[in-house]
Design a protein around this motif. Structure first.
Motif: not given
Length: 301
Positions: A269-288
């Motif tokens: 949950y901590e890792a997914l929260s970091l991706i969602r909050d801090d990396m949303r410009d780097n990853v495809d949020m639909n894929v996320f």
């Protein structure tokens, strides 16, 4: 029937049960079950023969529904990890040998259908190690990626090609000095630049092998980001194929949830929260979102 002998532990000693070259039948198995025997043994000197037998028969094992899912899952994880460890331990300075490549393609072919079976991903959960090693990391990224591929309208051949790329995405790290890969503490700028060479190394090592562009894209572009800030080419948005975005996300997630020399493992949950909050410009949020749904459905959160 394998070229290894099977032993039982009886009254403080090992007893030969079936000899090398002798067929292990359903009657043998029934005897073991009837007598409550859950463990059998092979000689350490015949370990390679046993591993080769499991590897060569992996497809049959995985699709044999008479076997418990946990047993099939363990066979898949151990056989796949063994193959990937062999690849990285050989270092392959001049490129991957065709022999290793054939073993890797067999793993992918034999497992992509298995990974579409209900509960297969959740059954793999206990086997996923959080102590980072490059070869186990490649295995995890492959498992996560293929599980997500199956939620899209992708054909078997396409899943195979991208799955092969997911399994080989970090093969170029075989050319990165271990003193850098295993360094404790932050890397220098010069060391980071050396690390960034691994996607190109990976493609170079595989240049003589029969790979499609889909496979090559996963190896070369798994560190690209949709905002164009990734490497080695700075691709952005639609220039980055959707399946490669899945591999990239699986790569990030497994790295964050693994114990690395320079960082503690995060909880899912901590890792997914970091991706969602801090990396949303780097990853495809639909894929996320789809990735989270897959993990949630497998009770891995």
């Amino acid at each position: 029937m394998g070229d290894f002998s099977v032993y039982l532990w009886h009254r403080g000693d090992f007893v030969l049960y079936t000899a090398s070259g002798q067929k292990f039948t359903s009657q043998h198995l029934h005897f073991l079950e009837k007598n409550g025997i859950k463990d059998i043994y092979i000689q350490g000197s015949e370990k390679q023969q046993y591993q080769r037998y499991v590897e060569q028969n992996l497809g049959k094992i995985l699709m044999d529904e008479s076997m418990p899912l946990e047993s099939r899952t363990k066979a898949f994880y151990e056989a796949s990890t063994m193959v990937m460890q062999d690849v990285f331990d050989k270092k392959l300075p001049s490129g991957m040998r065709a022999r290793h490549f054939d073993r890797i393609t067999d793993i992918v072919k034999n497992s992509i259908n298995f990974l579409s079976v209900d509960n297969s991903l959740s059954a793999l959960g206990p086997f996923i190690s959080h102590d980072y090693k490059t070869y186990t990391h490649c295995m995890h990224v492959f498992v996560y990626s293929v599980a997500v591929f199956h939620t899209y309208d992708m054909g078997d051949q396409e899943i195979f090609e991208y799955g092969l790329g997911a399994l080989l995405h970090d093969v170029g790290k075989a050319k990165i000095p271990k003193r850098i890969l295993n360094k404790r503490g932050p890397l220098t700028q010069a060391e980071r630049e050396i690390i960034k060479e691994h996607p190109v190394h990976g493609v170079s090592m595989c240049a003589h092998l029969p790979m499609t562009q889909n496979t090559v894209n996963c190896i070369l572009f798994h560190h690209e980001k949709i905002d164009g800030s990734g490497y080695p080419s700075g691709l952005r948005n639609d220039s980055l194929p959707s399946p490669v975005r899945i591999v990239s996300l699986a790569d990030i997630y497994d790295a964050l949830t693994s114990q690395r020399p320079y960082a503690e493992a995060m909880e899912p949950y901590e890792a997914l929260s970091l991706i969602r909050d801090d990396m949303r410009d780097n990853v495809d949020m639909n894929v996320f979102k789809r990735f989270v749904a897959v993990l949630s459905g497998a009770d891995m959160l």
